[in-house]
Design a protein around this motif. Sequence first.
Motif, PDB file in Angstrom:
ATOM      1  N   VAL A  35      23.888  47.671  48.943  1.00 10.86           N
ATOM      2  CA  VAL A  35      23.134  46.710  49.746  1.00 10.86           C
ATOM      3  C   VAL A  35      23.910  45.404  49.740  1.00 10.86           C
ATOM      4  O   VAL A  35      24.529  45.071  48.725  1.00 10.86           O
ATOM      5  CB  VAL A  35      21.737  46.475  49.126  1.00 10.86           C
ATOM      6  N   GLY A  36      23.902  44.665  50.833  1.00  6.70           N
ATOM      7  CA  GLY A  36      24.596  43.387  50.788  1.00  6.70           C
ATOM      8  C   GLY A  36      24.668  42.658  52.108  1.00  6.70           C
ATOM      9  O   GLY A  36      24.018  43.028  53.082  1.00  6.70           O
ATOM     10  N   THR A  37      25.468  41.595  52.081  1.00 14.33           N
ATOM     11  CA  THR A  37      25.657  40.753  53.269  1.00 14.33           C
ATOM     12  C   THR A  37      26.949  41.151  53.976  1.00 14.33           C
ATOM     13  O   THR A  37      27.473  42.239  53.761  1.00 14.33           O
ATOM     14  CB  THR A  37      25.789  39.280  52.850  1.00 14.33           C
ATOM     15  N   HIS A  38      27.470  40.214  54.772  1.00 11.74           N
ATOM     16  CA  HIS A  38      28.768  40.417  55.432  1.00 11.74           C
ATOM     17  C   HIS A  38      29.848  40.848  54.459  1.00 11.74           C
ATOM     18  O   HIS A  38      30.855  41.411  54.866  1.00 11.74           O
ATOM     19  CB  HIS A  38      29.266  39.102  56.044  1.00 11.74           C
ATOM     20  N   ALA A  39      29.640  40.537  53.178  1.00 11.85           N
ATOM     21  CA  ALA A  39      30.626  40.900  52.167  1.00 11.85           C
ATOM     22  C   ALA A  39      30.973  42.384  52.252  1.00 11.85           C
ATOM     23  O   ALA A  39      32.081  42.789  51.913  1.00 11.85           O
ATOM     24  CB  ALA A  39      30.098  40.560  50.778  1.00 11.85           C
ATOM     25  N   LEU A  40      30.041  43.191  52.757  1.00 14.25           N
ATOM     26  CA  LEU A  40      30.292  44.631  52.900  1.00 14.25           C
ATOM     27  C   LEU A  40      31.429  44.927  53.867  1.00 14.25           C
ATOM     28  O   LEU A  40      32.007  45.997  53.836  1.00 14.25           O
ATOM     29  CB  LEU A  40      29.042  45.336  53.449  1.00 14.25           C
TER      30      LEU A  40
END
Length: 700
Positions: free
Chosen positions: A377-382
């Motif tokens: 799960v995550g933000t743009h960091a993915l």
Amino acid sequence: MSVNLQTPIDYLKGVGPNRADLLRSELGIHTYQDLINLFPNRYIDRTKYYKINALQQNNAEVQVVGTIISFREVAQKRGKRLVADFKDDTGVMELVWFRGQKWIRESLKTGQPYVIFGKTNWYNGKFSMPHPELELLNEHEKNLRSAMQAIYPSTEKLSNKGITNRVITKIMQQLFLETKGQFVETLSKTILGQLKLISKSDALFNIHFPKSSNLLSKAQFRLKFEELFYIQLQLILKNLIHKSKIKGFKFDKVGDYFNIFYKDHLPFELTSAQKRVLKEIRSDLGSNAQMNRLLQGDVGSGKTIVAFMSMLMGLDNSFQCCLMAPTEILSVQHYNGLIELCNKLNISISLLTGSSKTSERKEIHENLENGSLQILVGTHALLEDKVKFKNLGLAIIDEQHRFGVAQRSKLWHKNTSPPHVLVMTATPIPRTLAMSVYGDLDISVIDELPAGRKPIKTVHRYDNNRLNVFKFMKDEIAKGRQVYVVYPLIQESEKMDYKDLMDGYESISREFPLPQYQISIVHGKMKASDKDYEMQRFAKGETNIMVATTVIEVGVNVPNASVMVIESAERFGLSQLHQLRGRVGRGAEQSYCILMTSHKLSNDSKTRLETMVRSNDGFEIAEVDLKLRGPGDIMGTQQSGILNLRIADIVKDKAILDQARYFAKTILKIDPSLSLPENKFILQTYRQMAKYKNIWNYIS
Ligand code: ADP
Ligand code: MG
């Protein structure tokens, strides 16, 4: 047909290099074809003349017959203006020129009947018309081809350079002369017959020079249909080709993860809409094609559980899954919600955001690549290149409108084959619009809220009622509830907005003093960690009031919060108001939304407020929003290209759009390669699509 429509516009008689340059730069008209597809904005009745004493103070375009009595020059700040007194048998008005005065004086004659046309102003107790179009009455009558005169799109520069509507009409006439008004048919006999459409040539003639209002509406219908039909055809074909070409991972089975969760751990009964959507997703995932699905569901409709159960289907087939959200707060919240469910099923899950520590990142990268991490799960960091999956099978994107298409496709390339993609949005997009914008996505809709939800009560209050609102907040807090108070913040007026926010915070702090009341504040200038800390305090119930800018707009879930006060509500857009209101009404208690405004309200603001008070239905609200703002604004500039329609209007021509889509679908069902002789014209037209970006370049 002898005339090639790709001929540069310079070659048309009466155009010449100067006008050609202006037509190119101002209206994008490069060829004969571009000109023929310059559709009028509207029509006026050129047989109707106004009397000067019957003019209204409404800036309308009018046509008056009269004579010029005299000219005079009036000095003004810079230069001078030329004024003529213009008279009919009922009164006198002024004609005004700021430019081209010498030419005007030399070419216009006093004492002769003219027809003037233009917008009137009410100025100094008199009507005046700046830069009127003028024609001698007898010329006008000679030139009058039809009662309805087309009015073409124009620009200030064009009219300054003398390319008036009359000039455009003249060169349009020339074009019909040179082409003999013969244009290639672009629709099939079947469509023409079934919808009783007029031919291409007739439609083009009547859109520019309507012979009657009946033929004009037939021409409009045919051209609107055609425009929408080819857009739909293109989108549906793209989708079909995508499905046949791009093999997705086939999730063969529904296994233990899904079944055990469904039997033993589902925290509530799914709504029938949730069940239906899960079936649609299941059927995509089980087919050979790659899923590209948009899941629409109003705030609070329960998209998260659908996302989770879709991921379980992936895990059951030994694939990894990821869930991406637009903000840190939201990803954390998703992660916290999902980890509980995952623990019950022994599923490994991690959170990756911009503020993940290097050591955590390293571990996540490793576990992703060796396959031991199942859900990320995550933000743009993915999206960072370093993030590599062993076998990503399903990517879910929450709140899609914050991500661009480019980012969607970045996710695709995280694997040898593209993963299935589910895009979730809580901004309800009216179906018509969704069909046009996301025609290449399949669409699922959760159109039902979980049972037992009480509709949020929404009221509109004026600023001078604030004491009563404070009193109401106190009563709710006394019952153990929590309250949001939201302030607008936009870049253009950022400084003022922060001041309002801080002033508001101060007055609330005075009204709700410590230690009895605890207040949180969150705004965009705070550090992410501070925001998060305050959000957590509120979420845990440690504070009673959350004062915030719109940073809380998306996704945050605090079921105990039951009051949403929106300050300067007239400054918010409808969909934003609806999103904000969706932050309450998440628990069992009756919830309230209070829209605070000043007394000064524009008509649009009034409509927005009334809509919010009347309706809790995101789709209904979205329809109103679409009508108020137009499609381009709603989707943002990024996607508006496709909505750059020449003649059809997505809102007003919804019925035609439905027909166009129906025909496009039916034709492709029977003849997916468009190879039947009767679809010859359609194939020809469609083939040309590849060459040109603008739809009307291939429709002629
Ligand atoms: P959204 O669609 O806005 O993302 P969520 O998935 O956050 O909505 O769901 C909102 C709330 O409703 C959550 O607290 C969730 O647990 C709850 N919920 C979801 N589905 C149901 C259901 N079928 N019955 C009862 N509560 C549900
Ligand atoms: Mg959500």
